[in-house]
Design a protein around this motif. Structure first.
Motif, PDB file in Angstrom:
ATOM      1  N   ILE A 190       0.842  -1.202   0.000  1.00 28.46           N
ATOM      2  CA  ILE A 190       0.000   0.000   0.000  1.00 28.46           C
ATOM      3  C   ILE A 190       0.875   1.249   0.000  1.00 28.46           C
ATOM      4  CG2 ILE A 190      -1.643   1.322   1.392  1.00 28.46           C
ATOM      5  CD1 ILE A 190      -2.822  -1.376   2.282  1.00 28.46           C
ATOM      6  N   ARG A 191       1.937   1.220   0.776  1.00 29.46           N
ATOM      7  CA  ARG A 191       2.831   2.381   0.816  1.00 29.46           C
ATOM      8  C   ARG A 191       3.462   2.634  -0.553  1.00 29.46           C
ATOM      9  NH1 ARG A 191       8.325   2.202   4.269  1.00 29.46           N
ATOM     10  NH2 ARG A 191       8.776   0.756   2.579  1.00 29.46           N
ATOM     11  N   LEU A 192       3.885   1.561  -1.220  1.00 30.43           N
ATOM     12  CA  LEU A 192       4.480   1.729  -2.546  1.00 30.43           C
ATOM     13  C   LEU A 192       3.439   2.220  -3.541  1.00 30.43           C
ATOM     14  CD1 LEU A 192       6.852   1.432  -4.472  1.00 30.43           C
ATOM     15  CD2 LEU A 192       6.270  -0.988  -4.736  1.00 30.43           C
ATOM     16  N   ALA A 193       2.206   1.711  -3.443  1.00 30.14           N
ATOM     17  CA  ALA A 193       1.149   2.154  -4.351  1.00 30.14           C
ATOM     18  C   ALA A 193       0.833   3.627  -4.148  1.00 30.14           C
ATOM     19  CB  ALA A 193      -0.110   1.307  -4.130  1.00 30.14           C
ATOM     20  N   VAL A 194       0.749   4.049  -2.884  1.00 28.91           N
ATOM     21  CA  VAL A 194       0.464   5.456  -2.595  1.00 28.91           C
ATOM     22  C   VAL A 194       1.601   6.343  -3.093  1.00 28.91           C
ATOM     23  CG1 VAL A 194       0.190   7.138  -0.726  1.00 28.91           C
ATOM     24  CG2 VAL A 194      -1.048   4.961  -0.650  1.00 28.91           C
ATOM     25  N   GLY A 195       2.826   5.903  -2.872  1.00 26.83           N
ATOM     26  CA  GLY A 195       3.967   6.682  -3.364  1.00 26.83           C
ATOM     27  C   GLY A 195       3.975   6.789  -4.881  1.00 26.83           C
ATOM     28  N   THR A 196       3.576   5.706  -5.548  1.00 24.59           N
ATOM     29  CA  THR A 196       3.512   5.726  -7.007  1.00 24.59           C
ATOM     30  C   THR A 196       2.436   6.685  -7.492  1.00 24.59           C
ATOM     31  OG1 THR A 196       4.294   3.443  -7.132  1.00 24.59           O
ATOM     32  CG2 THR A 196       3.167   4.314  -9.060  1.00 24.59           C
ATOM     33  N   LEU A 197       1.261   6.626  -6.873  1.00 30.56           N
ATOM     34  CA  LEU A 197       0.186   7.544  -7.250  1.00 30.56           C
ATOM     35  C   LEU A 197       0.604   8.993  -7.024  1.00 30.56           C
ATOM     36  CD1 LEU A 197      -2.911   5.645  -5.811  1.00 30.56           C
ATOM     37  CD2 LEU A 197      -2.259   5.904  -8.223  1.00 30.56           C
ATOM     38  N   ARG A 198       1.340   9.234  -5.962  1.00 27.10           N
ATOM     39  CA  ARG A 198       1.825  10.589  -5.703  1.00 27.10           C
ATOM     40  C   ARG A 198       2.802  11.037  -6.785  1.00 27.10           C
ATOM     41  NH1 ARG A 198       4.151   9.695  -1.068  1.00 27.10           N
ATOM     42  NH2 ARG A 198       2.209   9.919   0.101  1.00 27.10           N
ATOM     43  N   ASP A 199       3.624  10.101  -7.234  1.00 25.15           N
ATOM     44  CA  ASP A 199       4.618  10.443  -8.256  1.00 25.15           C
ATOM     45  C   ASP A 199       3.982  10.744  -9.607  1.00 25.15           C
ATOM     46  OD1 ASP A 199       6.707  10.213  -6.500  1.00 25.15           O
ATOM     47  OD2 ASP A 199       7.190   8.149  -7.053  1.00 25.15           O
ATOM     48  N   VAL A 200       2.896  10.033  -9.926  1.00 24.65           N
ATOM     49  CA  VAL A 200       2.291  10.214 -11.245  1.00 24.65           C
ATOM     50  C   VAL A 200       1.160  11.239 -11.232  1.00 24.65           C
ATOM     51  CG1 VAL A 200       2.842   7.853 -11.912  1.00 24.65           C
ATOM     52  CG2 VAL A 200       0.596   8.354 -10.943  1.00 24.65           C
ATOM     53  N   ALA A 201       0.814  11.763 -10.059  1.00 23.97           N
ATOM     54  CA  ALA A 201      -0.256  12.756  -9.974  1.00 23.97           C
ATOM     55  C   ALA A 201       0.168  14.039 -10.667  1.00 23.97           C
ATOM     56  CB  ALA A 201      -0.596  13.041  -8.517  1.00 23.97           C
ATOM     57  N   PRO A 202      -0.802  14.804 -11.221  1.00 26.77           N
ATOM     58  CA  PRO A 202      -0.463  16.082 -11.851  1.00 26.77           C
ATOM     59  C   PRO A 202       0.186  17.012 -10.842  1.00 26.77           C
ATOM     60  CG  PRO A 202      -2.714  15.447 -12.368  1.00 26.77           C
ATOM     61  CD  PRO A 202      -2.235  14.509 -11.308  1.00 26.77           C
TER      62      PRO A 202
ATOM     63  N   HIS B 156       6.872  17.747 -13.783  1.00 25.96           N
ATOM     64  CA  HIS B 156       6.608  16.563 -12.979  1.00 25.96           C
ATOM     65  C   HIS B 156       6.859  15.327 -13.831  1.00 25.96           C
ATOM     66  CE1 HIS B 156       4.701  14.263  -9.715  1.00 25.96           C
ATOM     67  NE2 HIS B 156       4.290  13.478 -10.692  1.00 25.96           N
ATOM     68  N   ALA B 157       7.413  14.310 -13.224  1.00 23.59           N
ATOM     69  CA  ALA B 157       7.650  13.059 -13.938  1.00 23.59           C
ATOM     70  C   ALA B 157       7.644  11.925 -12.940  1.00 23.59           C
ATOM     71  CB  ALA B 157       9.002  13.096 -14.672  1.00 23.59           C
ATOM     72  N   VAL B 158       7.417  10.740 -13.447  1.00 21.77           N
ATOM     73  CA  VAL B 158       7.527   9.578 -12.585  1.00 21.77           C
ATOM     74  C   VAL B 158       8.985   9.424 -12.187  1.00 21.77           C
ATOM     75  CG1 VAL B 158       7.243   7.090 -12.441  1.00 21.77           C
ATOM     76  CG2 VAL B 158       5.608   8.460 -13.739  1.00 21.77           C
ATOM     77  N   VAL B 159       9.237   9.312 -10.924  1.00 20.42           N
ATOM     78  CA  VAL B 159      10.608   9.134 -10.458  1.00 20.42           C
ATOM     79  C   VAL B 159      10.702   7.811  -9.735  1.00 20.42           C
ATOM     80  CG1 VAL B 159      11.097  11.577 -10.257  1.00 20.42           C
ATOM     81  CG2 VAL B 159      10.115  10.392  -8.315  1.00 20.42           C
TER      82      VAL B 159
ATOM     83  N   VAL C  12       8.765   2.095 -17.686  1.00 21.69           N
ATOM     84  CA  VAL C  12       9.223   0.818 -17.138  1.00 21.69           C
ATOM     85  C   VAL C  12       9.123   0.838 -15.619  1.00 21.69           C
ATOM     86  CG1 VAL C  12      11.167  -0.779 -16.945  1.00 21.69           C
ATOM     87  CG2 VAL C  12      10.744   0.432 -19.097  1.00 21.69           C
ATOM     88  N   ASP C  13       9.489   1.966 -15.029  1.00 24.14           N
ATOM     89  CA  ASP C  13       9.405   2.115 -13.581  1.00 24.14           C
ATOM     90  C   ASP C  13       7.973   1.908 -13.109  1.00 24.14           C
ATOM     91  OD1 ASP C  13      10.381   3.014 -10.919  1.00 24.14           O
ATOM     92  OD2 ASP C  13       9.060   4.711 -11.314  1.00 24.14           O
ATOM     93  N   LEU C  14       7.019   2.504 -13.820  1.00 22.66           N
ATOM     94  CA  LEU C  14       5.624   2.401 -13.432  1.00 22.66           C
ATOM     95  C   LEU C  14       5.129   0.956 -13.548  1.00 22.66           C
ATOM     96  CD1 LEU C  14       3.221   4.043 -12.456  1.00 22.66           C
ATOM     97  CD2 LEU C  14       2.603   4.453 -14.847  1.00 22.66           C
TER      98      LEU C  14
END
Length: 328
Positions: free
Chosen positions: A79-91, A99-102, A114-116
């Motif tokens: 869940i923590r990784l999913a939330v962090g991912t959503l935060r990274d891809v959010a506008p 902004h970019a996926v990091v 690939v990261d996503l």
């Protein structure tokens, strides 16, 4: 399922809980999973295995609780990784702000797409052991769970360890192993999607489960093809890693044909292998020939420093690229 088939399933659960799960967590690293090298992980798995050796009883249920707790910790990490991912891809919060996926800390430097995909596969791997743990408790207590009982629950445990955890982790690792290969990225997306569809199929019906099996099979074949194409390129990868990953690609390509045969037979009514045969062939092949070989191969690459780890830090004892190996 016969006693022999049940014994095979029990051995697969033992291998998955005591060996495969801890091995995969070490590959993920401490940035993703708390204390991935702790002995608590295999010990929790060992307690679950002991519970399978006992008759259905309160003691058997109690012995599943360490594995339930371990799975809950993994669920939290997912869940923590999913939330962090959503935060990274959010506008971005402010217009004009780049902004970019990091990559998540320790996930390695790979292209954003690939990261996503790798993160999606990793989240799946972390979340689904909780499904297996729930099924294990219900089976040991002789309870029903969401309308299922007995053999269905018993088979859910190894499926969540290998298809849920192992295959998803491998698919994410291969996406990072071959970041320029679209088949690898498709596999990293397809394994979580196929596994989810199979789970949905349990509730909807055999045809829906067949659709999930087709998606999962195609995703694993894409992952296997990406492995073969990657190994065909020059790169100086260790011979042991090449052998392990090559074996994994060949085995999963064959073993998933059996999965399609069984799911197709259940949905469409033609002759198909029994559960005993599936456990001894499809189950053993995927466990030993695919998941275990693939994870060992990726671990070898991480230790050698020739590729990023699947979704976390390399083994802390591993030399980094360019580092001089110790001969001690």
């Amino acid at each position: 399922m016969s006693p022999a088939g049940e014994a095979v399933v029990g051995l697969l659960v033992a291998l998955g809980a005591v060996v495969v799960l801890p091995l995969g967590l070490r590959l993920l690293g401490p940035q993703v999973v708390p204390a991935p090298r702790s002995a608590a992980w295999p010990l929790a798995g060992a307690a679950a295995v002991v519970s399978l050796l006992l008759p259905h009883s309160r003691l058997a249920v109690v012995l599943t609780l360490p594995f339930v707790l371990a799975s809950a910790v993994l669920l939290g990490a997912g869940i923590r990784l999913a939330v962090g991912t959503l935060r990274d891809v959010a506008p971005p919060a402010r217009p004009g702000r780049a902004h970019a996926v990091v990559p998540c800390a320790g996930l390695g430097d790979v292209p954003p797409r690939v990261d996503l995909a790798s993160r999606a596969a990793t989240v799946t791997a972390l979340v689904l052991p909780a499904v297996g743990a729930s099924a294990l408790v219900a089976e040991r207590a002789e309870w029903g769970l969401l309308g299922f009982s007995g053999t269905y629950l018993a088979l859910t445990v190894p499926h969540m360890l290998y298809a849920g955890f192992g295959a998803a982790l491998v698919a994410g690792a291969v996406a990072r192993l071959a970041p320029g290969d679209r088949l690898a990225t498709a596999g990293a997306w397809g394994v979580p999607a196929g596994t989810a569809l199979v789970l949905v199929g349990y509730f909807v019906g055999d045809v829906a489960e067949l659709v999930g099996a087709v998606v999962l099979t195609l995703a694993l074949w894409a992952t296997a093809a990406a492995v073969v194409r990657s190994l065909a390129r020059p790169g100086g990868r260790p011979a042991a890693a090449r052998a392990l990953l090559g074996t994994a690609a060949v085995v999963v390509s064959a073993s998933m044909v059996l999965a399609l045969w069984w799911a197709g037979g259940e949905a469409l009514g033609f002759a198909h292998p029994s559960l005993d045969v599936m456990a001894a062939t499809h189950g053993v092949g995927n466990a030993l020939g695919f998941v275990l070989c693939a994870l060992l191969g990726v671990r070898q690459l991480a230790r050698d420093g020739t590729t990023p780890s699947p979704a976390g830090d390399p083994d802390p004892t591993s030399p980094r690229p360019g580092a001089e190996r110790s001969t001690a």
